[in-house]
Design a protein around this motif. Structure first.
Motif, PDB file in Angstrom:
ATOM      1  N   LEU A 147       1.089  -1.455  -0.585  1.00 17.88           N
ATOM      2  CA  LEU A 147       0.429  -0.287   0.139  1.00 17.88           C
ATOM      3  C   LEU A 147       1.098   1.241  -0.261  1.00 17.88           C
ATOM      4  N   VAL A 148       2.093   1.258   0.735  1.00 23.65           N
ATOM      5  CA  VAL A 148       3.083   1.792   0.990  1.00 23.65           C
ATOM      6  C   VAL A 148       3.010   2.699  -0.551  1.00 23.65           C
ATOM      7  N   LEU A 151       1.139   3.829  -3.414  1.00 25.60           N
ATOM      8  CA  LEU A 151       0.784   5.657  -3.428  1.00 25.60           C
ATOM      9  C   LEU A 151       2.425   6.417  -3.415  1.00 25.60           C
ATOM     10  N   VAL A 183      -0.114  12.158   1.923  1.00 25.40           N
ATOM     11  CA  VAL A 183      -1.108  11.158   1.857  1.00 25.40           C
ATOM     12  C   VAL A 183      -0.095  10.163   1.935  1.00 25.40           C
ATOM     13  N   ALA A 184       1.296   9.893   1.508  1.00 24.28           N
ATOM     14  CA  ALA A 184       1.778   8.798   1.790  1.00 24.28           C
ATOM     15  C   ALA A 184       2.197   8.753   3.166  1.00 24.28           C
ATOM     16  N   GLN A 185       3.195  10.037   3.289  1.00 20.35           N
ATOM     17  CA  GLN A 185       3.752  10.540   5.237  1.00 20.35           C
ATOM     18  C   GLN A 185       2.540   9.527   5.682  1.00 20.35           C
ATOM     19  N   MET A 186       1.125  10.658   5.438  1.00 24.17           N
ATOM     20  CA  MET A 186       0.171   9.994   6.702  1.00 24.17           C
ATOM     21  C   MET A 186       0.210   8.344   6.666  1.00 24.17           C
ATOM     22  N   THR A 187      -0.129   7.666   5.455  1.00 25.77           N
ATOM     23  CA  THR A 187      -0.508   6.056   5.929  1.00 25.77           C
ATOM     24  C   THR A 187       0.599   5.661   6.595  1.00 25.77           C
ATOM     25  N   THR A 188       2.173   5.947   5.908  1.00 24.98           N
ATOM     26  CA  THR A 188       3.204   5.322   6.166  1.00 24.98           C
ATOM     27  C   THR A 188       3.310   5.628   7.783  1.00 24.98           C
ATOM     28  N   ILE A 190       0.957   6.433  10.264  1.00 26.48           N
ATOM     29  CA  ILE A 190      -0.175   5.275  10.724  1.00 26.48           C
ATOM     30  C   ILE A 190       0.210   3.627  10.818  1.00 26.48           C
ATOM     31  N   LEU A 191       0.262   3.142   9.665  1.00 24.61           N
ATOM     32  CA  LEU A 191       0.838   1.975   9.703  1.00 24.61           C
ATOM     33  C   LEU A 191       1.999   1.503  10.386  1.00 24.61           C
TER      34      LEU A 191
END
Length: 293
Positions: A147-148, A151, A183-188, A190-191
């Motif tokens: 997923l990361v 993105l 978006v990629a930074q926030m997703t990373t 959280i994960l």
């Protein structure tokens, strides 16, 4: 393509670093291969604990081999890597690192069941259960980092192409993106929080329960051995998780890029070197299997 700058700040020591890290890399591969061969070849080691240990060793070999050859190349010449190759390196490395987080949690849970529920252990850790836990650990890593990388693949890179690191890490890559990486930074973030804190919490709870169980045993050699083993495992686990948490959950805590590279060396080189030593140092069954080999 990108150019990996590596340890350009200490150019005078490149030859020394190349020799030392080559020896370490060969030691990591040979040590972990020996563990796998010992587990596969010895019938006495066909138990859940050694099955998980062999998987961890296989993880370590792949994990280190994703990063170290390109790092060693950087000590001899300019290390260039294509954009697709860079994203692929990050995907494989990140997936294996995440899988190792879950694998270490599985191993701690296995020891908890073996020590706290010895009579029910064969039923709780049957062949299907062990295989299921290993598959979940491997798949979790590749799904999370898939997923990361998906993105990251949508970002545009149109400016400088020099990565101030020895491999394609997340933060240096985000610094080179021309499009918005939020978006990629926030997703990373959280994960990273989920994939680091949840397994680490499970490890701490498992070892806490093991310590409580050991304290009920009369003082003696067995208690000392149990405490020594637990403390050794926790040192390696804490080094691995601690550096990952600093770099991916609180990257602002590392202000120097050189310090960031040193932290990265801890979990890419030091931990894979220590794991086979720590997990087999006091293990007579593994010693016996290796002597037979």
């Amino acid at each position: 393509e990108f150019v990996l700058l590596g340890f350009r700040d200490v150019a005078d020591l490149h030859l020394l670093f190349f020799i030392v890290l080559t020896v370490i890399y060969v030691s990591i591969v040979m040590g972990n291969v020996l563990i796998i061969v010992a587990v596969v070849s010895s019938q006495r080691l066909h138990t859940p604990m050694y099955f998980f240990l062999a998987n961890l060793s296989f993880l370590e070999i792949l994990y280190t081999s994703t990063v170290m050859p390109k790092m060693l190349e950087g000590f001899l010449q300019e290390a260039a890597i294509s954009v697709a190759g860079c994203l692929l390196q990050f995907f494989i490395f990140g997936s294996l690192a995440t899988a190792e987080c879950f694998m270490l949690a599985v191993m701690a849970y296995d020891r908890y069941l073996a020590i706290c529920y010895p009579l029910r252990y064969p039923l709780l850790m049957g062949p299907r259960g062990c295989l299921g836990l290993v598959v979940i650990a491997w798949l979790s890593g590749f799904m999370v980092d898939g997923l990361v990388v998906a993105l990251m693949g949508q970002l545009r890179f149109c400016g400088p192409n020099h990565i101030d690191h020895f491999y394609c890490d997340f933060m240096p890559l985000m610094g080179l993106a021309c499009s918005d990486p939020s978006v990629a930074q926030m997703t990373t973030f959280i994960l990273s929080v989920v994939c680091l804190t949840v397994p680490f919490g499970l490890i701490l709870v498992s070892y806490a329960r093991i310590v409580v169980a050991v304290l009920r045993v009369p003082a003696g050699a067995q208690r000392r051995k149990a405490f020594s083993t637990c403390s050794s495992h926790l040192v390696v686990v804490s080094t691995f998780y601690g550096t990952l948490m600093v770099l991916y959950i609180a990257p602002s805590a590392v202000r120097s890029q050189l310090l960031s590279k040193v932290f990265a060396l801890l979990y890419t080189v030091v931990t894979p070197l220590l794991n086979p030593v720590i997990y087999t140092l006091r293990n007579k069954e593994v010693h016996h299997a290796l002597r037979r080999l």
